[in-house]
Scaffold this active site. Sequence first.
Site, short mmCIF file in Angstrom:
data_model
loop_
_atom_site.label_atom_id
_atom_site.label_comp_id
_atom_site.label_asym_id
_atom_site.label_seq_id
_atom_site.Cartn_x
_atom_site.Cartn_y
_atom_site.Cartn_z
N LYS A 189 0.84 -1.21 0.00
CA LYS A 189 0.00 0.00 0.00
C LYS A 189 0.88 1.26 0.00
CE LYS A 189 -0.20 -0.40 4.99
NZ LYS A 189 -0.89 -1.02 6.12
N TYR B 155 15.63 30.31 6.06
CA TYR B 155 14.41 31.03 6.43
C TYR B 155 14.35 31.27 7.94
CZ TYR B 155 12.43 30.45 1.76
OH TYR B 155 12.20 30.52 0.42
C1 LIG Z 1 -0.10 -1.78 6.92
C2 LIG Z 1 -0.66 -2.96 7.55
C3 LIG Z 1 0.16 -4.03 7.94
C4 LIG Z 1 1.66 -3.98 7.90
O1 LIG Z 1 2.15 -3.38 9.08
P1 LIG Z 1 3.73 -3.16 9.30
O2 LIG Z 1 3.81 -2.59 10.65
O3 LIG Z 1 4.16 -2.20 8.24
O4 LIG Z 1 4.37 -4.48 9.15
C5 LIG Z 1 -0.47 -5.18 8.40
N1 LIG Z 1 -1.82 -5.26 8.49
C6 LIG Z 1 -2.62 -4.23 8.15
C7 LIG Z 1 -4.09 -4.38 8.28
C8 LIG Z 1 -2.08 -3.05 7.68
O5 LIG Z 1 -2.89 -2.05 7.34
#
Ligand SMILES: *Cc1c(COP(=O)(O)O)cnc(C)c1O
Length: 378
Positions: A39, A265
């Site tokens: 994702k 800045y």
């Molecule tokens: C993103 C996600 C993971 C992965 O988690 P990590 O901490 O990056 O290993 C697992 N399960 C769900 C439902 C997620 O949304």
Amino acid sequence: MPTDRAFAAHATIDLTALRHNLEIFRHARPGCPVMAMVKANAYGHGLIPVAHALHDVDSLAVARLSEASVLRDAGVRQPLVLLEGVFTAAEWQQAVALDCEIVIHTEEQLALMRAARTQPRVVWVKVNSGMNRLGFAPEGFAEVVSAVRSVSSDIEIRLMSHFADADREDSDLSARQLERLEPILEHWTGAVSLENSPACLTRLAQDLLKRAPRQIWLRPGIGLYGAASLVGNDADSESRLRAAMTFKARIIAVQMLSPGERVGYGGRFVADREMRIGVVAAGYGDGYPRMMPDGAPVLVDGAESQIVGRVSMDMLTVDLTSRPSSGFGSEVILWGRTPSAHRLAAEIGTIGYELVTRVSDRVDRIYLGELPPAGQVR
Ligand SMILES: *Cc1c(COP(=O)(O)O)cnc(C)c1O
């Protein structure tokens, strides 16, 4: 002389690190299928190249239908999981057409399913075991399962839940979540997925899961990218997770400061002595956080230096005073193996996940390591 492209912020993505990290998860939990989290543009590492590099994982998971669509258009044929499911009838149809496995976590989604004419091969029923984000109450699980079965007996039903505090060992919250899942798992022999990266490595749910024979799906995300320091990953260095991303840029100008002169800045940084400052072609427009304080670590030509002055949109400034041999064209590593994304994230009260995920579109990703031959991409 470096090329044009190499001056501006760019990220090298080491695909061999990704493969190495995958093997660590497989080794920690032998025989368990892996659902790799890709994702958010594979946590900023590039959705399609990462999916191709992970050609042999058992499934890939995304948060959005649009991400699934991009993967299918790129020829990825592995099972895809939609972690939040879908929200309209049209999306349901599209998700099935893309051959996605759909997570359902609300009554509204159950209703969409009942009304739909086409069904996915796999439905993941999400159970809220205490995170209170997505999922049905554990007591309602059996009812949801029979509702799905009454729609079609051809659908394979799997159980998913998520831990809120897996990156802390001996968490009370995790213990309570396991307790809430226990009554379901006494009876349920279908496939189950509970564990994200830290939970996989600490085998958080292993005792509970192993009470009955069942398929246990791992859900590693951040650990595949090596962008967190994870509990349970305290083995020797060869079997440690490796950072896949190195975020870097080059010095495009040098300034000499007298005591009392300021940088950037707001003049946040004031020189207290003669100083030499390097201007780096990376800023918050590339995803380097503007909140980074003076003193945050960077590597200049491989040696530790610090940020001085406020980060701008396209540039940031580093101290070269004790680095006389560094200057125009020198390579600056903003994060990678060192300083790590999670080390740097701690400077501004966030996590490595956020840093790597927010590397912006204009940053070229340069892939290192072999991609599998096209024929191997499922
Ligand atoms: C993103 C996600 C993971 C992965 O988690 P990590 O901490 O990056 O290993 C697992 N399960 C769900 C439902 C997620 O949304």
